[in-house]
Write an enzyme that holds these catalytic residues in place. Sequence first.
Site, mmCIF file in Angstrom:
data_model
loop_
_atom_site.group_PDB
_atom_site.id
_atom_site.type_symbol
_atom_site.label_atom_id
_atom_site.label_comp_id
_atom_site.label_asym_id
_atom_site.label_seq_id
_atom_site.Cartn_x
_atom_site.Cartn_y
_atom_site.Cartn_z
ATOM 1 N N SER A 193 36.498 31.334 40.460
ATOM 2 C CA SER A 193 37.609 31.228 39.369
ATOM 3 C C SER A 193 36.934 30.379 38.004
ATOM 4 O O SER A 193 35.870 29.934 38.109
ATOM 5 C CB SER A 193 38.796 30.340 40.009
ATOM 6 O OG SER A 193 39.699 29.954 38.858
ATOM 7 N N ASN A 224 46.322 35.889 38.507
ATOM 8 C CA ASN A 224 45.195 36.425 37.747
ATOM 9 C C ASN A 224 45.766 37.015 36.355
ATOM 10 O O ASN A 224 46.233 36.421 35.740
ATOM 11 C CB ASN A 224 44.348 37.542 38.489
ATOM 12 C CG ASN A 224 42.945 37.593 37.730
ATOM 13 O OD1 ASN A 224 42.502 36.806 36.795
ATOM 14 N ND2 ASN A 224 42.385 38.831 37.859
ATOM 15 N N GLY A 232 44.005 31.215 30.666
ATOM 16 C CA GLY A 232 43.039 32.090 29.697
ATOM 17 C C GLY A 232 41.795 32.560 30.228
ATOM 18 O O GLY A 232 40.917 32.653 29.475
ATOM 19 N N GLY A 233 41.802 32.615 31.488
ATOM 20 C CA GLY A 233 40.509 33.371 31.961
ATOM 21 C C GLY A 233 39.332 32.631 31.885
ATOM 22 O O GLY A 233 39.464 31.229 31.912
ATOM 23 N N ASP A 238 38.441 38.953 40.119
ATOM 24 C CA ASP A 238 37.740 37.685 39.798
ATOM 25 C C ASP A 238 36.289 37.695 40.763
ATOM 26 O O ASP A 238 35.554 36.932 40.437
ATOM 27 C CB ASP A 238 38.442 36.432 40.201
ATOM 28 C CG ASP A 238 39.319 35.975 39.004
ATOM 29 O OD1 ASP A 238 39.043 36.888 38.110
ATOM 30 O OD2 ASP A 238 39.995 35.029 39.110
ATOM 31 N N THR A 262 47.941 32.651 33.344
ATOM 32 C CA THR A 262 47.660 31.751 34.616
ATOM 33 C C THR A 262 48.892 30.604 33.919
ATOM 34 O O THR A 262 49.296 30.789 32.740
ATOM 35 C CB THR A 262 46.093 31.400 34.611
ATOM 36 O OG1 THR A 262 45.536 32.499 35.054
ATOM 37 C CG2 THR A 262 45.968 30.324 35.624
HETATM 38 O O1 DON Z 1 40.841 32.059 38.187
HETATM 39 C C1 DON Z 1 40.522 32.312 37.102
HETATM 40 O O2 DON Z 1 39.613 32.141 36.494
HETATM 41 C C2 DON Z 1 41.350 33.692 36.516
HETATM 42 N N1 DON Z 1 42.027 34.385 37.548
HETATM 43 C C3 DON Z 1 42.471 33.100 35.436
HETATM 44 C C4 DON Z 1 43.121 33.830 35.164
HETATM 45 C C5 DON Z 1 43.938 33.795 33.956
HETATM 46 O O3 DON Z 1 43.775 32.624 33.355
HETATM 47 C C6 DON Z 1 44.630 34.571 33.069
HETATM 48 N N2 DON Z 1 45.166 34.370 31.767
HETATM 49 N N3 DON Z 1 44.473 34.792 31.047
#
Ligand code: DON
Length: 587
Positions: free
Chosen positions: A467, A416, A488-489, A438, A396
């Site tokens: 998210s 994502n 970073g998810g 997600d 992201t």
């Molecule tokens: O919105 C979210 O929480 C995820 N789609 C974010 C994804 C992300 O940060 C990818 N990196 N690792």
Amino acid sequence: MSNTTKRVFSFLLCLALFLSLSAAPATFTKPVRLRAASRPPARGQHGMVSSVSEIASQVGVDVLKRGGNAIDAAVAVGLALAVVWPSAGNLGGGGFMVIRLANGKATAIDYREMGPAAAHRNVYLDSKGEYIKESSTYGHKAAGVPGTVAGLSYALEKYGKLKWADVAEPSRKLAAEGFPVWHQLERSLKGASNGLSRYPETKRIFLRNGKPYEAGEIFKQPELAAVFARMIKEGPGEFYHGKTAQLIEAAMRRAANGGKPWMTVEDLKNYKPVEREPLRTTYRGHEIITMPPPSSGGVALIEMLNILERYDLKALGAGSSQEAHLKVEAMRRAFADRAEFLGDPDFVKVPVAGLTSRGYADKVAATIDPQRASTSEAVGHGDPAAYMSLKESEETTHFTVVDKDGNVVSNTYTLNDSYGNKITVEGAGFLLNNEMDDFAPQPGKPNFYGLIQGEANAVAARKRPLSSMTPTIVLKEGKLWFAVGSPGGPTIINTVLQVLINVIDHGMDIQRAIDWPRIHHQWMPDQITYEPYGLSPDVLNRLKEMGHKFVDRPRNMGDAEGIMIEDKTGVRLGGRDPRLDGHSVGY
Ligand code: DON
């Protein structure tokens, strides 16, 4: 400088060095000085842009220099990243922008993707109710209706000063004339080559048909340049009802093989960004402004800050086992609540007020033993046996902009996973997201990030997936102090938490706060993720003695890009994350 001044200057320098070294006894009285040195932040008298890409940051600063405000520059940076950082920068994804204007007004723009009309709770499950492998992560059905163009143009129209064509033209040019591939981009493209090779159009454009770009080579994207040219001529709505929308539907029709397309022009026409009230709290007297649902980021961040505020983290010391223990216990509890309660507020009732209240934090904090790790089974719900381990990706992207007047934009957006669903829209040259993952593709079971989520985040048409993105702004005495966010998810929320603690509790500047090694816990799986060299062996051992479990291998987390205002001078200090070699450009 005269010779005497030089001599005085170097004496003072030596004295400062001596004092800083001698002020580092083993008693942890000055914890900030004990760990690795950081570069100084970048400096700008008037404005600053921090992003993962030097080219994109420069595009933003050029807009500021031309008289644009922070919102104009942020929109230009967002569009430029769609060209120069295709793993996460996007036209085919979505995100969140938190804005604070110099006059004190703060707002949040939600341009998160939405489930297409064809989406429903069981769309990723087979007839036995089992998850169909990769169905929400690869291919057309993984894509939600993109929100980026709608969100950025909404922000520009309402809060910017410049015209869409002015902020979009640099990106058209970058796509048409190309730009030199830099090391991180080469690394990212090559690293994703397996996934990118699955689809011929993606392989053709992003891997040059199997001959990946080397750093220094020029990367041109003529189809993407044509999308920008159309949007410049016809306006950003072109993306949602013009030729670009038709190209998206055509790609969906081809994939459906004569069946019903997953996403249609109708879905695109129906997409709407939503302007929302940001969440606010205070932490040790400083005001925090952050993203509300459908991001879980702000709610979880506030819950953790409320829990941690009762402990003297400064006295415990940055990097100490005791500080890490308390942070992990707060993370564990906030993520257990995330799993249970969070979802799109337009579809489910999210108890935001309760989760972010201090009374609730008192109750939650009472369950923390200062000397002993809890177990996640005891703390919350879920199905611990079924969890997957965390996936490694940082795809992201976040950028922060501050202008000469003190307007600030903190923006995180994404496809994502790295390069989204890996599908490039034929004739349009951009990738689509895989944001549908997600949602809870199978409620109660872990998604790609190992997150267990419940019915509140089940798939539905026109619903926004939950998210973790946490674009955040912090004020001191009512004035902008710093702003930050990260990819970073699920680790995003904890990255932002730790940058805030590093600045507010430990007194670090924005660069050191970003550089500092991070830890992560997300309730399930019940383990601490940490960074290479991030925990000294004695701290690691002490935490193990307390009952904490760790991932087998450490890995880097996040890519925080921030800006801080220097106290006495008002100079804009840019903090860029070394993990992906980010760039702060000021003027
Ligand atoms: O919105 C979210 O929480 C995820 N789609 C974010 C994804 C992300 O940060 C990818 N990196 N690792």
